[in-house]
Design a protein around this motif. Structure first.
Motif, mmCIF file in Angstrom:
data_model
loop_
_atom_site.group_PDB
_atom_site.id
_atom_site.type_symbol
_atom_site.label_atom_id
_atom_site.label_comp_id
_atom_site.label_asym_id
_atom_site.label_seq_id
_atom_site.Cartn_x
_atom_site.Cartn_y
_atom_site.Cartn_z
ATOM 1 N N ALA A 562 37.087 -40.897 -41.820
ATOM 2 C CA ALA A 562 37.480 -41.997 -40.943
ATOM 3 C C ALA A 562 38.252 -43.036 -41.748
ATOM 4 O O ALA A 562 37.856 -43.387 -42.858
ATOM 5 C CB ALA A 562 36.247 -42.628 -40.310
ATOM 6 N N PRO A 563 39.375 -43.530 -41.224
ATOM 7 C CA PRO A 563 40.148 -44.534 -41.961
ATOM 8 C C PRO A 563 39.376 -45.842 -42.076
ATOM 9 O O PRO A 563 38.547 -46.157 -41.219
ATOM 10 C CB PRO A 563 41.411 -44.704 -41.104
ATOM 11 C CG PRO A 563 41.008 -44.264 -39.730
ATOM 12 C CD PRO A 563 39.983 -43.198 -39.917
ATOM 13 N N PRO A 564 39.609 -46.602 -43.142
ATOM 14 C CA PRO A 564 38.897 -47.878 -43.294
ATOM 15 C C PRO A 564 39.280 -48.849 -42.180
ATOM 16 O O PRO A 564 40.380 -48.786 -41.637
ATOM 17 C CB PRO A 564 39.371 -48.377 -44.666
ATOM 18 C CG PRO A 564 40.677 -47.680 -44.909
ATOM 19 C CD PRO A 564 40.560 -46.348 -44.244
ATOM 20 N N GLY A 565 38.359 -49.710 -41.858
ATOM 21 C CA GLY A 565 38.626 -50.724 -40.840
ATOM 22 C C GLY A 565 38.021 -50.414 -39.503
ATOM 23 O O GLY A 565 37.755 -51.310 -38.707
ATOM 24 N N GLY A 566 37.808 -49.115 -39.222
ATOM 25 C CA GLY A 566 37.125 -48.732 -38.002
ATOM 26 C C GLY A 566 37.953 -48.790 -36.739
ATOM 27 O O GLY A 566 37.407 -48.689 -35.633
ATOM 28 N N ARG A 567 39.287 -48.984 -36.844
ATOM 29 C CA ARG A 567 40.108 -49.046 -35.636
ATOM 30 C C ARG A 567 40.322 -47.649 -35.066
ATOM 31 O O ARG A 567 40.716 -46.729 -35.778
ATOM 32 C CB ARG A 567 41.469 -49.673 -35.930
ATOM 33 C CG ARG A 567 41.455 -51.161 -36.197
ATOM 34 C CD ARG A 567 42.818 -51.796 -35.968
ATOM 35 N NE ARG A 567 43.933 -50.909 -36.223
ATOM 36 C CZ ARG A 567 45.088 -50.969 -35.565
ATOM 37 N NH1 ARG A 567 45.255 -51.864 -34.608
ATOM 38 N NH2 ARG A 567 46.080 -50.152 -35.865
ATOM 39 N N LEU A 568 40.091 -47.504 -33.776
ATOM 40 C CA LEU A 568 40.278 -46.212 -33.129
ATOM 41 C C LEU A 568 41.730 -45.750 -33.236
ATOM 42 O O LEU A 568 42.002 -44.572 -33.469
ATOM 43 C CB LEU A 568 39.857 -46.305 -31.660
ATOM 44 C CG LEU A 568 40.065 -45.021 -30.838
ATOM 45 C CD1 LEU A 568 39.263 -43.861 -31.417
ATOM 46 C CD2 LEU A 568 39.688 -45.266 -29.374
#
Length: 651
Positions: A562-568
């Motif tokens: 999952a990319p950092p920051g948690g943005r969908l």
């Protein structure tokens, strides 16, 4: 030969220039002359229009698959199953009360099913949010708007053959959920967390996904068992035409063995799934087992979980490591019985079958290898001889052919051949060519079961194509100078968890003389999962030249954290996965047109995020899944890969 070869060269050059002009533009074309110096001009500034992607799916409307019959209808062979009983069972939960004493006398009743689950001791058992099948709804048009185009894409003039099979895959234990619903009994996958807790380190990186932070129990996954209608609607909206799915043995025959009752609800369920696929223009590719052997084949004692954990302990790559129960003396008859029930029911509508998924990984000894060969051959003959099957049958190779770390070094070439013969050749040579086990296998596996002339005649030609789960190629070098001496130097004391020594090493980098660079991009730093498309082309050529059958890429894909920051939005914009998929498919085109390899198709793993044997964190999916709400969202890789293949398909 023409008397004017120069004329042929001119014509060929003109044709090449014409083809080049048809390529998508991403900047200056080298075919167009440019001045020696640039011209500068202030001009009038206007903002450029937003780039519009050209990777739209072929259609967002499902077109039913034309009616095709691939084998006899079930009614033509149903007399074979006249003595087969059928029944249904309720859902099981840990608080499920034992039924009355009268039911306890039934060896296949609800009490017996309850006993199976209680013996499996599922850890932290949870249920999903659905308990009945969900009706499909149209996919909102806003979800079908393609993403901005990739800046770099392969510029190949080659096209995919009209009949090139392209689709995606997913296995029942990783995506269905409902593991104890409607009569399903426990399989190896349903107790994986228990096994790991009993024997730390029991399952290698092949099963415990790298970077997952440790395996966790799972009993819900993507709830595809109840959401299949909506899921199929979503796949059809993107233009997908092929789907690999698996039918769990433990759902069809909860008590696994011949003579035990078949689960009526399960048969009806997969009837509906297959019909739903066909109604949406999607062809089913069915797998009969996918790491989900019924627990009955691991022994019935009260401490069988401990025994199973011991079998898995310190296991490593492929044959001689993990046990999937294939060595059990009842396995062959039981698997053939199960396969016959499933094939007889659905073969008229299914064009592609796989008997085993990555069987090398679950073969703990030579007996297991022989049992897999025998079971596969018997199922193949049943399909072709009894069901008059016109479709194609194979098994999926999880350990794919190796490439030498340094192809100019003969010892590396020998090591790569040794590896390929040991792990793939042991299965493929008997089934595809009717040849005996390779010498590497016979030298390395001391308890191998010899194949007789009769065995080889029966097994010969029982593969219609070679399936490769080709995520990345094992890059191999020797660890000793004499492979033969190493292969025969088995020492139980120093090698307690393996039935033979490992005489080669899988590297994750090119030779030091070539800079010691990594073989390819790996999101987790894993030596077995990385992006290296050039090696794929080598594997395809090796496989076709060696086994003389069409080659099918039955799985390939790139898992991303999952990319950092948690943005969908960042999760959905999985550009590295797109680049991986397109580069591999571009090498497939080269293999077809430049190397003369009959590559019949490719399936992306996975059609949606799944449970990757211990983790929900692996982003393999063409769709993102919120495992709390079960919401699906398309990732950009879905648009990119559909556009690449369908935009390059011959008319």
């Amino acid at each position: 030969m023409s008397s004017k070869p120069w004329l042929l060269l001119v014509v060929a050059a003109a044709a090449a220039a014409h083809k080049q002009s048809q390529l998508p533009s991403s900047g200056h074309s080298c075919d167009v002359a440019i001045p020696s110096t640039p011209t500068f001009d202030y001009g009038n500034f206007t903002y450029p229009a937003s780039p519009i992607a050209t990777t739209k799916p072929v259609s967002n409307k499902a077109t039913p698959t034309p009616v095709s019959t691939y084998a006899l209808h079930y009614s033509d062979v149903s007399s074979q199953f006249a003595n087969l009983s059928s029944t249904t069972w309720p859902n099981w939960t840990p608080t499920f009360p034992l039924p009355s004493q009268s039911d306890e006398s039934n060896p296949y009743g609800t009490a017996a099913l309850t006993n199976l689950w209680q013996a499996a001791r599922p850890t932290n058992f949870t249920r999903g949010i659905y308990s009945t099948a969900v009706s499909a709804t149209p996919v909102p048009s806003k979800e079908l708007i393609p993403p901005p185009p990739l800046y770099f894409t392969p510029h190949s003039c080659y096209k995919f053959p009209k009949d090139f099979i392209f689709g995606a895959g997913g296995s029942a234990s990783q995506i269905e959920g409902a593991v104890a619903d409607e009569g399903k009994s426990p399989s190896l996958q349903d107790v994986l967390a228990n096994i790991i807790s009993l024997a730390p380190g029991a399952v290698s990186g092949l099963l415990a996904s790298p970077g997952s932070g440790g395996p966790v129990g799972d009993y819900v996954t993507g709830e595809h068992y109840y959401l299949y209608k909506q899921d199929i609607e979503r796949l059809a909206a993107m233009g997908l035409k092929y789907l690999y799915l698996t039918i769990p043995w433990t759902r069809i025959l909860p008590f696994a063995l011949p003579g035990t009752p078949v689960n009526t609800k399960a048969l009806d369920h997969y009837d509906d799934v297959i019909n739903c696929l066909l109604e949406h223009g999607i062809q089913p590719n069915v797998g009969l087992t996918h790491f989900d052997t019924p627990l009955q084949f691991f022994g019935g004692s009260s401490n069988y979980l401990l025994n199973l954990a011991a079998l898995q302990s310190s296991s490593t790559y492929g044959i001689g490591g993990i046990s999937f129960g294939y060595s059990n003396e009842t396995f062959v008859e039981s698997f053939v019985n199960y396969a016959q029930i499933v094939m007889a029911r659905y073969a008229d509508r299914v064009p592609l079958w796989n008997t085993f998924n990555e069987p090398q990984i679950g073969c703990s000894d030579g007996v297991a290898v022989k049992n897999v060969l025998e079971a596969h051959a018997r199922v193949y003959h049943y399909y072709k001889d009894t069901l008059k099957g016109k479709g194609k049958v194979s098994m999926k190779m999880g350990i794919t052919p190796a490439v030498p770390r340094d192809a100019s070094n003969q010892s590396h070439v020998e090591a790569a051949n040794y590896f390929s013969d040991l792990y793939s050749g042991a299965l493929l040579r008997p089934l595809a060519l009717g040849e005996d086990y390779p010498e590497a296998f016979k030298l390395s596996v001391p308890d191998y079961v010899p194949l007789s002339k009769t065995d080889l005649e029966y097994m010969n030609g029982t593969m219609d194509f070679i399936s490769l789960d080709a995520y990345s190629a094992p890059v191999i070098e020797p660890v000793v100078s004499n492979l033969t001496a190493c292969a025969t130097a088995y020492n139980k004391t120093t090698n307690p968890y393996r039935s033979f020594p490992i005489c080669v090493n899988a590297s994750s980098s090119v030779p030091p003389s070539h800079g010691d660079w990594s073989v390819g991009y790996s999101p987790y730093g894993s030596p077995t999962y990385y992006d290296s498309p050039l090696n794929l082309r080598t594997q395809l050529k090796y496989t076709y030249a060696t086994y003389r059958l069409p080659v099918f890429i039955s799985e390939f894909g790139l898992s991303l954290p999952a990319p950092p920051g948690g943005r969908l939005q960042d999760n959905l914009f999985n550009q590295p996965a797109s680049e991986y998929l397109l580069s591999y498919l571009n090498e497939v085109l080269k293999a077809i047109w430049e190397d003369g390899v009959d590559v019949m198709g490719a399936l992306v793993w996975n059609w949606a995020d799944d449970w990757e044997f211990g983790s929900f964190a692996q982003g393999f999916g063409l769709q993102f899944v919120n495992f709390t709400t079960q919401e699906r969202r398309y990732r950009r890789s879905f648009f990119d890969v559909m556009g690449f293949v369908e935009g390059r398909r011959m008319e």
